[in-house]
Design an enzyme around this catalytic site. Sequence first.
Site, short mmCIF file in Angstrom:
data_model
loop_
_atom_site.label_atom_id
_atom_site.label_comp_id
_atom_site.label_asym_id
_atom_site.label_seq_id
_atom_site.Cartn_x
_atom_site.Cartn_y
_atom_site.Cartn_z
N ARG A 183 12.82 5.55 38.41
CA ARG A 183 13.24 4.47 37.50
C ARG A 183 12.81 3.16 38.15
O ARG A 183 13.30 2.82 39.23
CB ARG A 183 14.76 4.49 37.29
CG ARG A 183 15.28 3.25 36.63
CD ARG A 183 16.67 3.40 36.09
NE ARG A 183 16.67 4.23 34.89
CZ ARG A 183 17.69 4.33 34.05
NH1 ARG A 183 18.81 3.66 34.27
NH2 ARG A 183 17.61 5.09 32.98
N HIS B 168 10.68 4.89 28.10
CA HIS B 168 11.81 5.73 28.56
C HIS B 168 11.65 7.11 27.89
O HIS B 168 12.45 7.50 27.04
CB HIS B 168 13.13 5.06 28.16
CG HIS B 168 14.33 5.57 28.89
ND1 HIS B 168 14.26 6.54 29.88
CD2 HIS B 168 15.66 5.25 28.79
CE1 HIS B 168 15.48 6.78 30.33
NE2 HIS B 168 16.35 6.02 29.69
N GLN C 188 14.53 9.84 27.65
CA GLN C 188 15.52 9.49 26.65
C GLN C 188 15.05 9.92 25.26
O GLN C 188 15.79 10.50 24.47
CB GLN C 188 15.76 7.96 26.67
CG GLN C 188 16.74 7.49 25.64
CD GLN C 188 18.15 7.97 25.93
OE1 GLN C 188 18.68 7.76 27.02
NE2 GLN C 188 18.78 8.64 24.98
N ASP D 50 19.93 -0.28 20.66
CA ASP D 50 20.04 -0.37 22.12
C ASP D 50 20.55 -1.77 22.45
O ASP D 50 20.61 -2.65 21.56
CB ASP D 50 18.65 -0.11 22.76
CG ASP D 50 18.68 -0.10 24.28
OD1 ASP D 50 19.77 0.04 24.88
OD2 ASP D 50 17.59 -0.23 24.90
N CYS E 20 21.14 4.97 23.14
CA CYS E 20 20.85 5.61 24.43
C CYS E 20 21.98 5.45 25.43
O CYS E 20 22.08 6.22 26.37
CB CYS E 20 19.55 5.04 25.00
SG CYS E 20 19.62 3.25 25.24
N ARG F 24 20.26 14.75 27.39
CA ARG F 24 19.36 14.34 28.47
C ARG F 24 19.20 15.49 29.46
O ARG F 24 18.10 15.79 29.93
CB ARG F 24 19.92 13.11 29.21
CG ARG F 24 19.99 11.82 28.42
CD ARG F 24 18.62 11.24 28.17
NE ARG F 24 17.89 10.97 29.41
CZ ARG F 24 18.03 9.87 30.16
NH1 ARG F 24 18.84 8.91 29.80
NH2 ARG F 24 17.31 9.71 31.26
N1 CP Z 1 20.34 6.03 28.75
C1 CP Z 1 20.14 5.92 30.08
O1 CP Z 1 19.03 6.01 30.59
O2 CP Z 1 21.28 5.72 30.79
P1 CP Z 1 21.39 5.33 32.33
O3 CP Z 1 20.88 3.92 32.47
O4 CP Z 1 22.86 5.44 32.63
O5 CP Z 1 20.57 6.27 33.15
N1 NVA Z 2 16.81 -0.95 27.35
C1 NVA Z 2 17.81 -0.60 28.33
C2 NVA Z 2 17.98 0.88 28.39
C3 NVA Z 2 18.99 1.36 29.40
C4 NVA Z 2 19.09 2.86 29.42
C5 NVA Z 2 17.39 -1.16 29.69
O1 NVA Z 2 16.20 -1.10 30.02
O2 NVA Z 2 18.26 -1.68 30.39
#
Ligand code: CP
Ligand code: NVA
Length: 320
Positions: free
Chosen positions: A118, A145, A148, A240, A280, A308
């Site tokens: 990430r 992502h 997701q 989101d 998400c 997930r």
């Molecule tokens: N939806 C998602 O990726 O959640 P987290 O940021 O908790 O991993």
């Molecule tokens: N768009 C959000 C998604 C988190 C899972 C972010 O990038 O923070």
Amino acid sequence: MKLLEWVNIKPVQSLKGKDLLTLFDYTTEEVHQLLDLATNLKFLTKEGKCPPLLAGKTLGMIFEKHSTRTRISFEVGMQQLGGYGMFMHSRDLQLGRGESIPDTAKVFSGYLDGIMIRANSHEMVKELAEHASIPVINGLTDLFHPCQALADLLTLQEVIGELKGKKLAYIGDGNNVAHSLAIAAAHMGMEIVIASPKGYEPVEWISEKISQLAISSGGSYQVTDSPQQAVVNADCIYTDVWTSMGQEQEATERLAAFSDFQVNDALVSLAKEEYVFLHCLPAHREEEVTASVIDGPNSYVFQQAENRLHAQKAVLASLL
Ligand code: CP
Ligand code: NVA
């Protein structure tokens, strides 16, 4: 579903050794195969019979940003498959003190069977993948992502069934989640409408590729600034957060820019009665979505979060 024995579970052979950076890199057939595998793995896991397809294998999990779902679902997923998921925060690695990405990739490749990362920058993840000899899985970047999105499709399939021709309305920021959701839905041949305020639309080159993919799958893709137009007759409404991780300094201006894009009772009344609400997570109730919607009868957000785990097991079992 008929009873399955784990010996019948087949990873997606064509994905062995591949990265998962975006679902643009996978064929529609491969996406369908991953979803079928995820469905079977979910069933077997619930029966207490998840097959040990990754016995003895280790996934390195690097995080530059916070996570609840991604971290836990990858770590538990590796354990359910008989392997091990190793959590690393980038600030604790030499990477956080300036060790180069190519050197890090080569060192990791000697220890691990796969990397989940990430990261702030999608370019950084691409560079890591170029220099690693093991699969690299995108656990969220500034642009995409994909894990997701696979869980999103799995959930929609479970609730709606066949997705071809179904209408998906994404309301809000044209961000990483919106991009990957739309790519995934384009593979399925869905009618995709994204409603974003002006200046917050999906990135243009990504939209162009989504549009081509949607058309080639018999679906469609449209970006509008009207949430009402987007949700009319929708089978799924998705939103989101308005301020993603790393954008906190823009929070006040974003609150104002997105104020007409809240998913609330008035907006969802324009969708099909049996519409499915997805998010998400994490969510901000009374900002991008009201509690009445996210905690209401059409919301499947916790089934989506659980998925997930199963969608990613299909990815891990196939790639590693
Ligand atoms: N939806 C998602 O990726 O959640 P987290 O940021 O908790 O991993
Ligand atoms: N768009 C959000 C998604 C988190 C899972 C972010 O990038 O923070």
